[in-house]
Scaffold this motif. Structure first.
Motif, PDB file in Angstrom:
ATOM      1  N   CYS B  89      31.060  12.105  30.566  1.00 33.78           N
ATOM      2  CA  CYS B  89      29.607  11.768  30.289  1.00 33.78           C
ATOM      3  C   CYS B  89      29.090  13.218  29.372  1.00 33.78           C
ATOM      4  CB  CYS B  89      28.871  11.603  31.639  1.00 33.78           C
ATOM      5  SG  CYS B  89      27.109  11.289  31.330  1.00 33.78           S
ATOM      6  N   ILE B  90      28.575  12.834  28.213  1.00 31.94           N
ATOM      7  CA  ILE B  90      27.836  13.830  27.163  1.00 31.94           C
ATOM      8  C   ILE B  90      26.593  13.541  27.049  1.00 31.94           C
ATOM      9  CG2 ILE B  90      28.081  14.451  25.048  1.00 31.94           C
ATOM     10  CD1 ILE B  90      31.015  14.482  25.093  1.00 31.94           C
ATOM     11  N   VAL B  91      25.773  14.644  27.122  1.00 26.51           N
ATOM     12  CA  VAL B  91      24.386  14.630  26.757  1.00 26.51           C
ATOM     13  C   VAL B  91      24.080  15.361  25.638  1.00 26.51           C
ATOM     14  CG1 VAL B  91      21.866  14.405  27.515  1.00 26.51           C
ATOM     15  CG2 VAL B  91      23.914  13.852  29.203  1.00 26.51           C
ATOM     16  N   ILE B  92      23.482  14.657  24.597  1.00 27.75           N
ATOM     17  CA  ILE B  92      22.995  15.651  23.584  1.00 27.75           C
ATOM     18  C   ILE B  92      21.846  15.888  23.738  1.00 27.75           C
ATOM     19  CG2 ILE B  92      23.033  15.895  20.969  1.00 27.75           C
ATOM     20  CD1 ILE B  92      25.832  14.997  21.682  1.00 27.75           C
ATOM     21  N   VAL B  93      21.343  17.186  23.592  1.00 31.93           N
ATOM     22  CA  VAL B  93      19.890  17.512  24.130  1.00 31.93           C
ATOM     23  C   VAL B  93      19.443  18.307  22.841  1.00 31.93           C
ATOM     24  CG1 VAL B  93      18.630  19.191  25.675  1.00 31.93           C
ATOM     25  CG2 VAL B  93      20.688  18.210  26.326  1.00 31.93           C
ATOM     26  N   GLY B  94      18.342  17.493  22.349  1.00 31.29           N
ATOM     27  CA  GLY B  94      17.367  18.123  21.246  1.00 31.29           C
ATOM     28  C   GLY B  94      18.314  18.079  19.942  1.00 31.29           C
ATOM     29  N   VAL B 122      27.582   8.110  26.640  1.00 34.22           N
ATOM     30  CA  VAL B 122      26.824   9.236  25.752  1.00 34.22           C
ATOM     31  C   VAL B 122      25.359   8.919  25.975  1.00 34.22           C
ATOM     32  CG1 VAL B 122      26.397  10.027  23.540  1.00 34.22           C
ATOM     33  CG2 VAL B 122      28.756   9.333  24.144  1.00 34.22           C
ATOM     34  N   PHE B 123      24.639   9.855  26.104  1.00 40.17           N
ATOM     35  CA  PHE B 123      23.179  10.103  26.222  1.00 40.17           C
ATOM     36  C   PHE B 123      22.494  10.791  25.296  1.00 40.17           C
ATOM     37  CE2 PHE B 123      24.593   8.278  30.155  1.00 40.17           C
ATOM     38  CZ  PHE B 123      23.687   7.202  30.416  1.00 40.17           C
ATOM     39  N   ARG B 124      21.412  10.759  24.979  1.00 39.55           N
ATOM     40  CA  ARG B 124      20.642  11.886  24.202  1.00 39.55           C
ATOM     41  C   ARG B 124      19.183  12.146  24.685  1.00 39.55           C
ATOM     42  NH1 ARG B 124      17.617   8.865  20.119  1.00 39.55           N
ATOM     43  NH2 ARG B 124      18.059   6.560  20.278  1.00 39.55           N
ATOM     44  N   VAL B 125      18.950  13.393  24.379  1.00 32.70           N
ATOM     45  CA  VAL B 125      17.507  13.698  24.932  1.00 32.70           C
ATOM     46  C   VAL B 125      16.984  14.072  23.493  1.00 32.70           C
ATOM     47  CG1 VAL B 125      15.856  15.395  25.975  1.00 32.70           C
ATOM     48  CG2 VAL B 125      17.872  14.560  27.107  1.00 32.70           C
ATOM     49  N   SER B 131      23.511   8.191  18.235  1.00 37.72           N
ATOM     50  CA  SER B 131      23.968   7.133  19.082  1.00 37.72           C
ATOM     51  C   SER B 131      23.926   7.763  20.503  1.00 37.72           C
ATOM     52  CB  SER B 131      25.539   7.041  19.071  1.00 37.72           C
ATOM     53  OG  SER B 131      26.148   8.468  18.863  1.00 37.72           O
ATOM     54  N   GLY B 132      23.982   6.854  21.547  1.00 38.42           N
ATOM     55  CA  GLY B 132      23.913   7.086  23.160  1.00 38.42           C
ATOM     56  C   GLY B 132      22.300   6.454  23.344  1.00 38.42           C
ATOM     57  N   LYS B 133      22.420   6.451  24.762  1.00 43.40           N
ATOM     58  CA  LYS B 133      21.048   5.867  25.304  1.00 43.40           C
ATOM     59  C   LYS B 133      19.907   7.194  25.193  1.00 43.40           C
ATOM     60  CE  LYS B 133      22.632   2.300  28.592  1.00 43.40           C
ATOM     61  NZ  LYS B 133      24.176   2.233  28.662  1.00 43.40           N
ATOM     62  N   GLU B 134      19.007   6.767  25.021  1.00 41.81           N
ATOM     63  CA  GLU B 134      17.875   7.945  24.965  1.00 41.81           C
ATOM     64  C   GLU B 134      17.306   8.102  26.292  1.00 41.81           C
ATOM     65  OE1 GLU B 134      14.335   7.101  22.730  1.00 41.81           O
ATOM     66  OE2 GLU B 134      14.014   9.277  22.485  1.00 41.81           O
TER      67      GLU B 134
END
Lengths: 543, 346
Positions: B89-94, B122-125, B131-134
């Motif tokens: 699980c990866i979260v890209i932040v900012g 994959v998620f993103r903030v 890509s990835g759910k926001e």
């Protein structure tokens, strides 16, 4: 320049020399007393003790985790002041510059950084290259890395594993191999929170014991002089003495070195369930000639614990003082930085006493080594005070009198009357480390050895005497006089000359390309990357 | 080809170095703004010690923001390579540095192979990666992280968090969660809030942060500064010993407040240097003409292009050797600094 150190009390256990005499050196090497030449320089050593430069086999002086610890603890913020005297690192000799300077002032001329992540070898060697005066060396960490664990799981042949170990030592420019809580860092990434010698690493299905035995066999087969350097499981836990005991039993007659044994010398007796097992561990060491240990002595005061035992450091975060820490899951071990203040309370006093019990109850000074596991038990600058505790039973008694009686009652320390002799100090800090590490050119004043010489002016106060050498020579250069550094120079990093099997590079290239999407070139480097003349010196494997 | 200038006059490198040394000796409060590879930083810090200068990263505000977590609070981090191999699980932040976009796309596309392997959520903030759910709440990444931390801990937040349930399920399923961030896209409190999220998850599961510094060279410089002096940049040698104070030795502030009287700028980058008119300045720059307002300019090559370099790599999380792509005779930043040091009186 032909130099004569004249009329000192020369103590050189490697040559069984102990008495008043001279030491001669020229062109950086000890020489026989010449019959027909006069010296170009005479150092009057009357009233002094003359020994080879000291060697520290286990001190965290450089690399990623050490640097993160520095970063974590500036402790000045906006205070408009230099680092205050009582902050964690004020006594640590904390920059590379201070590290070399303060070691040299005490007469140490070679220091081993015992926990180099092979993947960060360039960083580590760049730091070590910026430590002035002294020579350095490193131990490469293995035992939590995917490549090795996969090979063990897949029943790779001993020869294949030896090829990998040899490649790792050669490419990282290491002097030996260390395993740290074997398998635990890998298990921790799978959310395992405790890990013992016969526990199994998830995903790989190999036990900590299997990893240690595999590496011990490889190190021995490759002729690496220093035995596998083991940081056992369960560091710091009450009952860890059992873990140390089973690890020593697993040596099975082959050489094995246990690091900072003090941190395992804890039993579970008493109402606090925390007692000394120092005497029991000393007894085991005495009975097993294949075992060597270093102590990791605790001294009271503020320090910071720096360890690649990431599982242990994670569990210790709650004890952080000041309350901050860094935990890092690395490509293999990673590490943890937890500042800590050893207080002279029950627990601190017991840890302090366990270390001294090990020093004083292990009979053979060739098999017990002088360390604080800098900075984990105490900064290396505490060494002079520890020498005093070992050599002066009255000083020890004075210290004991200030500590909680409840703690001392759980140890044998108050009943021990042994005092280390100068010969034993010279063995433990010079001759034995050189032998353990396979450094035939140092730790002695024999002709042909490097001219690393420490001269101490005799004083009643042993700590003052050993804290500030009268003279220190490194490779024949006068670097310290009356406790002050007089000349800065760059030392070398000692590395093992291990053979590398020809196909190993291709295997590693394929591994990094497939698993990391990167060329092996990202993880290796030529000597020229250090940008110093001759940054390394070779040490031979056993033939 | 010109190698150095005093004002607009072409001179040899040695002549420029002598003039630079004279200016440094005459200065009562020199300040250095540094941008370069590891060897350039090593040389520059040694020079700073000799002349009693304070030093900082060139445009050092973002680096200071990234360092603040490590000097003030601590963190739980993971190596980039381990993230690639393990994080399911990866979260890209900012916002992330532009140079990391290729590596992030590769990361998202490559499945983890350790700990059972499988696919990656994959998620993103924020909008850092398409890509990835926001995951979003309120205005900005820091606010989102605050609301996310509250809700993951079972507390109520006034602002709903978009996709919170999907993220909660992903966290529950994940063996290892990695949060990728940069000082370019989060302020100090945002970074600290992210560390809080990670610390909370680690009570029962495994998670960690990966810093992709806004500038790899700046982070490499911070590592060098820390081992050479014990301190991160924004360190000064005014009293002969290294002192660290991120406010006091903020070089931009020292110039703005009139405390500094000489500015040495080292930059192996392509960007044009903007030096103030009223202050003596020494420019060590990747340029083919004198830097405007610089009393002395010494031309240098680009690290890893004109000469071999050691640099921090956010791809490996450590220092790497970079071969010269187009070797040339241009001085390296380290060589230029050493020329100046050799011209100083003993």
């Amino acid at each position: 320049m032909l130099t004569q150190i004249k009329g000192g009390q020369v103590i050189d256990p490697a040559t069984n020399r102990s008495g008043v005499g001279d030491v001669w050196f020229e062109d950086g090497r000890i020489v026989e007393a010449p019959r027909d030449r006069k010296p170009d320089r005479v150092i009057d050593a009357a009233g002094c003790i003359v020994m080879a430069g000291a060697i520290d086999i286990h001190s965290h002086i450089g690399g990623g985790n050490v640097n993160t610890a520095r970063l974590l603890l500036p402790e000045s913020h906006r205070a408009h002041m230099p680092r205050p005297i009582a902050t964690p690192l004020s006594n640590a000799g904390w920059s590379t510059f201070q590290t070399g300077t303060r070691y040299a002032q005490m007469g140490f001329t070679t220091v081993v950084e015992p926990a180099m992540s092979p993947g960060s070898a360039l960083h580590t060697h760049l730091e070590l290259a910026d430590i002035p005066i002294i020579d350095k060396a490193t131990l490469a960490i293995l035992g939590n890395d995917d490549f090795l664990l996969s090979m063990i799981r897949d029943n790779a042949s001993p020869a294949m594993i030896e090829d990998y170990v040899s490649w790792t030592v050669a490419s990282s420019r290491a002097l030996g191999v260390k395993v740290i809580n074997a398998g635990a860092a890998a298990a921790f990434k799978d959310n395992v929170r405790t890990f013992s010698f016969d526990d199994v690493v998830p995903f790989y299905g190999v036990s900590s014991r299997k990893i240690v035995k595999t590496l011990q066999g490889a190190v021995n087969a490759l002729g690496i002089p220093h035995p596998l350097h083991v940081h056992c499981n369960n560091l710091g836990v009450a009952g860890a003495a059992d873990t140390a005991a089973v690890t020593m039993a697993a040596a099975e007659g082959l050489p094995l070195h246990l690091a900072h044994l003090q941190f395992y010398g804890y039993g579970t007796e008493g109402k606090r369930k925390f007692s000394s097992a120092g005497a029991q561990l000393a007894e085991i060491v005495n009975a097993r000639p294949e075992i060597t240990v270093d102590v990791g002595q605790v001294m009271f005061g503020q320090t910071v614990t720096v360890s690649s035992d990431v599982m242990r450091q994670f569990s210790a975060r709650g004890t952080a003082s000041p309350k901050k820490s860094v935990i890092h899951d690395g490509d293999a071990n990673g590490g943890g930085i937890v500042p800590y203040n050893y207080k002279p309370d029950y627990y601190g006093a017991l840890q302090w006493a366990v270390g001294l019990e090990l020093f004083l109850l292990i009979d053979d000074p060739w098999r017990v080594f002088f360390t604080t596991d800098h900075p984990n038990g105490a900064p290396f600058t505490a060494y002079p005070a520890i020498f005093r505790l070992l050599m002066d039973k009255e000083a020890r008694a004075e210290a004991i009198a200030t500590l909680p009686k409840s703690a001392l009652a759980m140890t044998t320390l108050p009943s021990i009357t042994r005092e280390y002799s100068w010969d034993e100090i010279a063995i433990m800090t010079r001759a034995a480390p050189a032998k353990l590490l396979g450094l035939k050119d140092r730790g002695t004043l024999a002709p042909g050895a490097v001219a690393d010489v420490a001269v101490y002016r005799k004083q009643d106060d042993i700590a003052n005497m050993l804290g500030a050498a009268a003279y220190v020579f490194k490779d024949g250069d006068l670097v310290v006089r009356d406790g002050d550094v007089t000349h800065y120079r760059w030392g070398k990093a000692l590395r093992l000359d291990t053979p590398v099997e020809a196909s190993m590079r291709k295997r590693m290239e394929a591994f990094y390309q497939e698993r990391y999407g990167l060329s092996l070139d990202w993880f290796t480097f030529p000597d020229s990357a250090i940008l110093r003349d001759e940054p390394f010196a070779e040490v031979a494997c056993r033939s | 080809m010109a190698v150095a200038w005093i004002g607009n006059r072409e001179v040899t490198g040695e002549q420029a170095a002598r003039r630079a040394a004279e200016l440094l000796v005459a200065s009562s409060c020199p300040v250095f703004s540094l941008n370069g590879d590891v060897h350039a930083w090593r040389a520059a810090i040694m020079l700073a010690e000799r002349v009693g200068a304070a030093y900082d990263q060139l445009d050092g505000g973002v680096l200071a923001r990234e360092l603040a977590l490590f000097t003030g609070k601590g963190a739980i981090t993971v190596a980039p390579g381990e993230m690639r191999r393990r994080a399911d699980c990866i979260v890209i932040v900012g916002e992330l540095p532009a140079v990391s976009r290729g590596w992030m796309k590769e990361l998202v596309a490559s499945p983890p192979d350790l700990s059972g392997g499988g696919k990656r959520d994959v998620f993103r903030v924020g909008t850092g990666l398409g890509s990835g759910k926001e995951i979003a709440a309120g205005d900005g990444a820091a606010q989102t992280l605050a609301a996310l931390r509250a809700q993951l801990s079972g507390r109520v937040s006034a602002v709903p968090v978009k996709n919170i349930e999907a993220f909660r399920k992903a966290l529950e399923k994940a063996a290892y969660t990695a949060f990728v961030y940069s000082g370019a896209g989060l302020d100090e409190l945002g970074i600290e809030m992210l560390q809080g999220v990670v610390a909370d998850i680690n009570k029962t599961k495994r998670a960690a942060m990966v810093l992709l510094p806004a500038s790899d060279d700046a982070w490499g410089g911070a590592l060098v500064s820390t081992w050479m002096t014990g301190f991160a940049p924004r360190t000064g040698f005014g009293r002969g010993m290294p002192e660290y104070d991120p406010w006091r030795f903020d070089v931009a502030r020292m110039i703005a407040d009139g405390e500094a009287d000489l500015h040495l700028v080292m930059s192996a980058g392509k960007q044009a240097l903007a030096l103030p008119r009223k202050m003596n300045a020494i420019a060590i720059a990747h340029t083919d003409k004198p830097v405007t307002h610089a009393a002395v300019t010494i031309r240098i090559g680009a690290a890893g292009v004109d000469h071999e370099a050691v640099r921090y790599s956010s791809r490996t999380g450590t220092l790497v050797l970079v071969e010269a792509a187009k070797p040339s005779s241009h001085l390296s930043a380290m060589s230029a600094i050493r020329l100046i040091a050799e011209a100083l009186p003993c």
